[in-house]
Write a protein that holds these residues in place. Structure first.
Motif, PDB file in Angstrom:
ATOM      1  N   GLU A  75       0.827  -1.204   0.000  1.00  0.00           N
ATOM      2  CA  GLU A  75       0.000   0.000   0.000  1.00  0.00           C
ATOM      3  C   GLU A  75       0.868   1.264   0.000  1.00  0.00           C
ATOM      4  O   GLU A  75       0.405   2.337  -0.360  1.00  0.00           O
ATOM      5  CB  GLU A  75      -0.975   0.005   1.190  1.00  0.00           C
ATOM      6  N   ASP A  76       2.132   1.131   0.376  1.00  0.00           N
ATOM      7  CA  ASP A  76       3.009   2.300   0.371  1.00  0.00           C
ATOM      8  C   ASP A  76       3.465   2.682  -1.033  1.00  0.00           C
ATOM      9  O   ASP A  76       4.176   3.662  -1.224  1.00  0.00           O
ATOM     10  CB  ASP A  76       4.253   2.032   1.241  1.00  0.00           C
ATOM     11  N   ASP A  78       1.331   3.390  -3.392  1.00  0.00           N
ATOM     12  CA  ASP A  78       0.189   4.002  -4.066  1.00  0.00           C
ATOM     13  C   ASP A  78       0.570   5.284  -4.799  1.00  0.00           C
ATOM     14  O   ASP A  78      -0.074   5.667  -5.763  1.00  0.00           O
ATOM     15  CB  ASP A  78      -0.959   4.260  -3.076  1.00  0.00           C
ATOM     16  N   ASN A 192      -0.455  -6.719   1.903  1.00  0.00           N
ATOM     17  CA  ASN A 192      -1.547  -5.959   1.306  1.00  0.00           C
ATOM     18  C   ASN A 192      -1.560  -6.054  -0.212  1.00  0.00           C
ATOM     19  O   ASN A 192      -1.608  -5.047  -0.919  1.00  0.00           O
ATOM     20  CB  ASN A 192      -1.461  -4.488   1.733  1.00  0.00           C
ATOM     21  N   HIS A 195      -4.003  -4.093  -2.186  1.00  0.00           N
ATOM     22  CA  HIS A 195      -3.928  -2.631  -2.171  1.00  0.00           C
ATOM     23  C   HIS A 195      -2.891  -2.112  -3.141  1.00  0.00           C
ATOM     24  O   HIS A 195      -2.046  -1.306  -2.794  1.00  0.00           O
ATOM     25  CB  HIS A 195      -3.591  -2.129  -0.768  1.00  0.00           C
ATOM     26  N   THR A 196      -2.919  -2.608  -4.340  1.00  0.00           N
ATOM     27  CA  THR A 196      -1.974  -2.074  -5.311  1.00  0.00           C
ATOM     28  C   THR A 196      -2.611  -2.121  -6.691  1.00  0.00           C
ATOM     29  O   THR A 196      -3.712  -2.641  -6.861  1.00  0.00           O
ATOM     30  CB  THR A 196      -0.639  -2.850  -5.261  1.00  0.00           C
ATOM     31  N   THR A 197      -1.931  -1.550  -7.656  1.00  0.00           N
ATOM     32  CA  THR A 197      -2.547  -1.441  -8.984  1.00  0.00           C
ATOM     33  C   THR A 197      -2.495  -2.790  -9.699  1.00  0.00           C
ATOM     34  O   THR A 197      -1.717  -3.671  -9.345  1.00  0.00           O
ATOM     35  CB  THR A 197      -1.807  -0.417  -9.855  1.00  0.00           C
TER      36      THR A 197
END
Lengths: 308, 769
Positions: A75-76, A78, A192, A195-197
């Motif tokens: 997630e970092d 993003d 996560n 939580h990424t593209t």
């Protein structure tokens, strides 16, 4: 984020980890390489302690098993959803643990210097010498689209050259990584995943897992990848037919009341009344509130200590 | 709160879990609890959920009141110590996802809070936009010192480059994210498009790729009516990125899926279609590109959903014809484009199309039509508002220079000065275009020394940078040397150009062009005939693969000329065919020249005379005086050999006349008074064309400059013509009439006489809006 020390390394205290022993032993089984399993998929809803569990795994690698490990919170990424950025972070962490990335380093330095001539020369020498997956001639041709790299001067650096150079750096990373993993254990932990593209997920699932880990016989490498995310198990089972290389933790296990009390304690939420702990523990066991929500509620209960 | 307070909330768990929306209930409790401790802390808890990452300075930006540093610092320390606040790898903080979702859900629950959330997102977007602008400035500065720094400290360059790149991209992506959260269908889409197109125009496709990835992620969660439309835009930009990355195959693959989408906005479909055609043009697949464009035109003939932009498809078709050197078809497409711009009332585009039409007609030798359209374009340029006026004025100056500068060196100097005044300092592409156009005019007027001077200056300005522009300059130098008769130097230069283009893989078009130029020069030199053959053959293969009939025909003519020079007349005739290939494609003169010489060598003198006369007429019509003189001289020779003395005498007369014109051109020297006058005129046109904080003063100053120009050099009509437009803006109708009369009188006897005279009526009727 190659210039920065991962922030949470300094913050982390192994004493803060509550239980998760059964799950940790599943991971430690993988480290023994008794089976062909190389990927541990940890699936659970948000707020149930996956990230903390992954920190525990990193701790076990670093302090108990002396295994090089990289922990990547996806997630970092993003604000820069770039697989090269992700790989650079993995390289930084593994290098600190003593894993060499000679081809990647050489190519990346040339790339950053925009030194096309250096890039072609270094690549030809480095990659061929180390018997990596790509040959110098192909590289020169694919980066600068030239037929006779030896007959011409230094090509100009362009955006397209940079893109191609990054792709080759990624190839070199994988070659370096598997070179090390053929001799010793290496662990990469990806947190996560959801939580990424799409592109980053594609790189992880297709390039790293499918094209490399699953395509390489298990006897030939000791690379373990741990992935964690919400609804990860269905995502993986629908994507991959051959699941023999996977070990799934479909949900993190429930706790005893003392584990719940310990959770509040390690977060400094010490003023809770016994019945509040029991009530919260009951809600956790019934999965009415997640661990994170329980911590938030505990913070409200203990307001005085927490808010001021 | 104390333990005593917690006694007041014994049923908190139950109240949260039993609530219809447990997330919102928990968020409400959190904020209320923080509020009891400190209103500032409650604010921080709420606003910290809006950004994806935060630090103290960002949260300060998001709260409306300004607490003391101490008060803020205490509250912030409390916030980051909360168990659901996580430290990121970059040292900033973020809320745990679950709590962030809860707090954002609470924002979304009430109208007032939704509005507040939107404001906060907009504030964040503004903040990151400002950071991005600052980063652009730093990146520009870094680029200027990069080379020096690499010599001094290469290691530092690596770290600094990475840092500069990050500083540029991260705020841009965050700004885009928050614009998108606030308003995905309007502001979010608009910001993405603007940013993507900015970096695309700068060729920084790496940034475009990252923007597209993160934007796609941002819009993935958008629901409702706009979701489909955003998805279509996403695909459109994927196509656009693939075209920019020269991956035509991938671009067309996505495009075919996009155009098959039901309910696709017709305008978006057309834009996608234009990209598909552009990708085919970039691959030099002109026949396919033409097919696509023709199909598109047919479709739009039935029902055009976007009449204001109808001209674009005709302009694209004209460009394909231009690349195929099909002058007549190009002019026909441009005429339809012109009609469409007029129907749409799009004067900027009308001026651009008029200039292109003028250029096409001049190339075909239709000088009267070309001058009429050039003056119509000039009229629009002088009556447009800035900044369109500046662009149109520069296009006019370049076109006038290119098409009329060879025959009129004074005009070339004048419009060169004007074009230079209209070029922005850092626009290298435009600078090179202006200078190479000037060089073409100088070359046509046999002003070789000056042309070399200009190219030398361009070389100095370009240095080692700008490879594409440098290729154009190399080609220009080769053509110049050839025209000058320095053929061996031209050969060397052309070889160098071929190597350069191959080295850079500049595309088949550039390589074929460079090889064709090389072959055309080599075929005139006896010991380089083999080289001419191999260059021509390579070029022919490339042209054939591109479906470029003119290129193939030109290579055939080179082979024919080589065969002739080797006395292989049968081979020459086979290569030539029975008649000039591809009418109106500018090949006739070179075909007739070789055909005439083959016939002369075979003693077929009548045929040779006919062919050489054709060369003479063609070159005279298109203003190629040196080629015309060469044809006239050869004609005299053939006629004498044929014993046709009277005709030979007439041809000598034409040759004498041509030589006198060439001598006059070569003797032309720019006088200092003319130079001064051009400077005044250039400044005046700039003042008339670019935005000024005091427009009235600028126009008055322009009128004064034009007075000074006429005092320095009363000859040219252009100063009076420009002054008419200055007076028009000042509302001085009497002076407008006087100035246009003066311009018409000065234009008497030139090709511009009639078009300028016809402007009088237009100017009298023109109402400045």
């Amino acid at each position: 984020m190659s210039l920065l020390e991962p922030a949470d390394i300094k913050d982390f205290d192994p004493a803060d980890i509550v239980d998760r022993e059964p799950e940790a032993s599943r991971f430690q089984n993988l480290l023994e390489f008794a089976t062909q399993r190389r990927i541990l998929a940890v699936s659970d809803d948000s707020g149930w302690g996956k990230s903390t569990f992954l920190k525990k795994l990193r701790y076990l690698c670093e302090y108990k098993h002396n295994v090089p490990v990289a922990l990547i919170p996806l997630e970092d990424f993003d604000d820069r959803p770039d697989e090269f950025e992700l790989v650079s972070d993995i390289v930084d962490q593994l290098k600190r643990a003593g894993v060499p990335f000679p081809s990647f380093d050489r190519l990346n330095i040339a790339r950053l210097l925009h030194d096309a001539g250096l890039f072609v020369d270094r690549l030809r020498g480095a990659v061929n010498a180390e018997a990596a997956v790509i040959s110098g001639g192909q590289v020169a041709g694919s980066i600068f689209n030239i037929e006779h790299a030896d007959n011409v001067g230094v090509p100009d650096w362009t955006d397209e050259a940079n893109r191609q150079a990054k792709l080759l750096c990624l190839e070199a990373f994988l070659a370096d990584l598997f070179e090390t993993a053929s001799k010793r254990t290496v662990v990469i932990i990806l947190d996560n995943v959801e939580h990424t593209t799409e592109q980053l997920r594609r790189w992880m699932f297709k390039t790293l897992v499918s094209d490399r880990i699953l395509a390489t016989p298990d006897a030939e490498h000791k690379l373990i990848v741990v992935m964690a995310g919400e609804k990860l198990q269905p995502r993986l089972t629908s994507r991959f037919e051959d699941l023999a290389r996977f070990d799934f933790i479909s949900a993190l296990g429930t706790w005893e009341p003392e584990d719940t009390a310990r959770l509040f304690e390690v977060h400094g939420l010490n003023g809770l009344l016994p019945h509040q702990v029991i009530q919260l523990h009951g809600s956790i066991v019934a999965r009415e509130v997640s661990l994170t929500s329980a911590l938030a509620i505990a913070a409200i209960y203990t307001g005085g200590a927490t808010w001021k | 709160m104390t333990n005593g307070q917690s006694e007041r909330t014994p049923d908190l768990v139950e109240s949260v879990t039993a609530s219809p929306d447990p997330q919102i209930a928990l968020a409400a409790q959190l904020v209320a609890s923080a509020q009891e401790a400190s209103p500032l802390l409650a604010d921080l808890v709420r606003v910290a959920s809006v950004p994806r990452k935060f630090d103290a300075s960002l949260l300060r930006l998001l709260i409306d009141h300004q607490p003391s540093d101490e008060e803020f610092s205490t509250a912030f320390s409390t916030l980051i110590a909360l168990p659901f606040v996580v430290r990121r790898r970059d040292g900033k903080y973020r809320m745990h996802d679950e709590i962030r979702r809860a707090l954002l859900a609470r924002f979304a629950a009430a109208a007032h809070d939704r509005e507040l959330l939107r404001t906060l997102n907009e504030r964040l977007a503004d903040h990151y936009e400002a950071q991005h602008e600052q980063a652009r400035t730093v990146a520009d500065q870094f680029d200027t010192v990069d080379d020096l720094l690499r010599q001094v400290s290469p290691d530092r360059v690596i770290a600094m480059r990475a840092a500069v790149e990050n500083q540029l991209v991260r705020p841009l992506i965050e700004a885009q994210h928050h614009r998108n959260v606030a308003d995905p269908a309007e502001a979010g889409l608009s910001y993405f498009r603007q940013s993507f197109e900015l970096y695309e125009s700068e060729g920084r496709l790496e940034v475009c790729r990252l923007l597209l990835r993160s934007w796609r992620d941002d819009i993935a969660g958008v629901a409702g009516d706009s979701a489909n439309s955003l998805h279509d835009w996403d695909m459109y930009y994927q196509v656009r990125l693939a075209v920019a990355e020269a991956d035509g195959h991938h671009a067309r693959e996505i495009a075919s899926k996009l155009v098959a989408q039901p309910g696709l906005d017709p305008k978006l479909r057309m834009q996608t279609q234009a990209l598909v055609t552009g990708s085919l043009m970039a691959e030099c697949r002109f026949a396919d590109a033409l097919k696509e464009t023709t199909a598109e035109i047919a479709l739009r003939d039935d029902d055009d959903p976007d009449p204001p932009n109808r001209w674009v498809v005709f302009a694209q078709q004209a460009e394909i014809h231009r690349l195929l050197s099909d002058g007549e078809a190009q002019a026909a497409s441009l005429s339809r484009a012109l009609e469409a711009t007029r129907a749409a009332g799009n004067r900027d585009s009308e001026a651009a199309i008029l200039n292109r039409l003028s250029a096409a007609q001049a190339k075909q030798g239709r000088i009267a039509d070309a001058s009429r359209h050039a003056i119509q374009a000039l009229h629009i340029a002088r009556t447009l508002r800035p900044p369109g006026a500046a662009t149109a004025a520069q296009q006019c100056a370049i076109q006038l220079m290119r098409s009329f500068g060879s025959a009129d060196p004074r005009l070339a100097d004048l419009f060169h000065t004007e074009a230079v005044h209209l070029t922005r300092g850092h626009d290298i592409h435009r600078f090179v275009r202006v200078e190479t156009s000037y060089v073409a005019a100088l070359r046509g007027a046999c002003r070789f020394e000056r042309a070399h001077e200009v190219l030398d200056q361009v070389d100095v300005r370009l240095g080692d940078q700008h490879p594409l522009e440098r290729s154009a300059v190399l080609l220009s130098r080769g053509i110049l040397l050839d025209a000058e008769g320095r053929e061996r130097e031209a050969v060397a230069r052309n070889r160098h150009t071929v190597e350069e283009v191959e080295r850079r893989r500049g595309g088949n078009w550039s390589l074929a062009a460079a090889l064709t130029n090389a072959a055309t020069t080599q075929m005139h030199i006896g010991d380089l005939l083999d080289d001419a053959c191999s260059s021509a053959d390579r070029a022919r293969d490339l042209w054939l693969a591109m479906g470029h009939a003119r290129g193939v025909a030109r290579a055939d003519v080179v082979r024919a000329e080589v065969s002739r020079r080797r006395a292989d007349y049968a081979g020459a005739k086979t290569a030539l065919g029975s008649k000039p290939p591809l009418e109106a494609m500018g090949l006739e003169d070179i075909w007739y020249w070789t055909a005439a010489n083959v016939a002369a060598d075979l003693d077929l003198l009548d045929e040779a005379v006919d062919h050489m006369n054709a060369v003479l007429e063609l070159t005279m019509r298109t203003g190629q005086l040196r080629d015309a003189a060469r044809a006239a001289a050869r004609l005299v020779e053939i006629l004498l050999h044929a014993g046709r003395q009277d005709e030979a005498a007439a041809a000598v007369g034409r040759l004498t006349d041509l030589m006198a014109r060439l001598r006059k051109l070569r003797q032309y020297r720019q006088e200092s008074a003319s130079k001064q006058a051009d400077e005044h005129s250039g400044r005046a046109v700039r003042q008339l064309s670019i935005a000024s904080p005091r427009p009235f003063d600028a126009v008055r100053s322009a009128a004064q400059h034009l007075d000074d120009a006429q005092s320095a050099d009363p000859g040219p009509c252009w100063y009076s013509l420009n002054q008419a437009y200055a007076f028009l803006r000042l509302g001085d109708k009497k002076s407008v009439s006087k100035a246009i009369e003066a311009a018409t009188a000065k234009a008497a006897g030139t090709t511009f006489e009639e078009p300028i005279a016809s402007l009088a009526a237009e100017l009298a009727a023109f109402a400045w809006q």
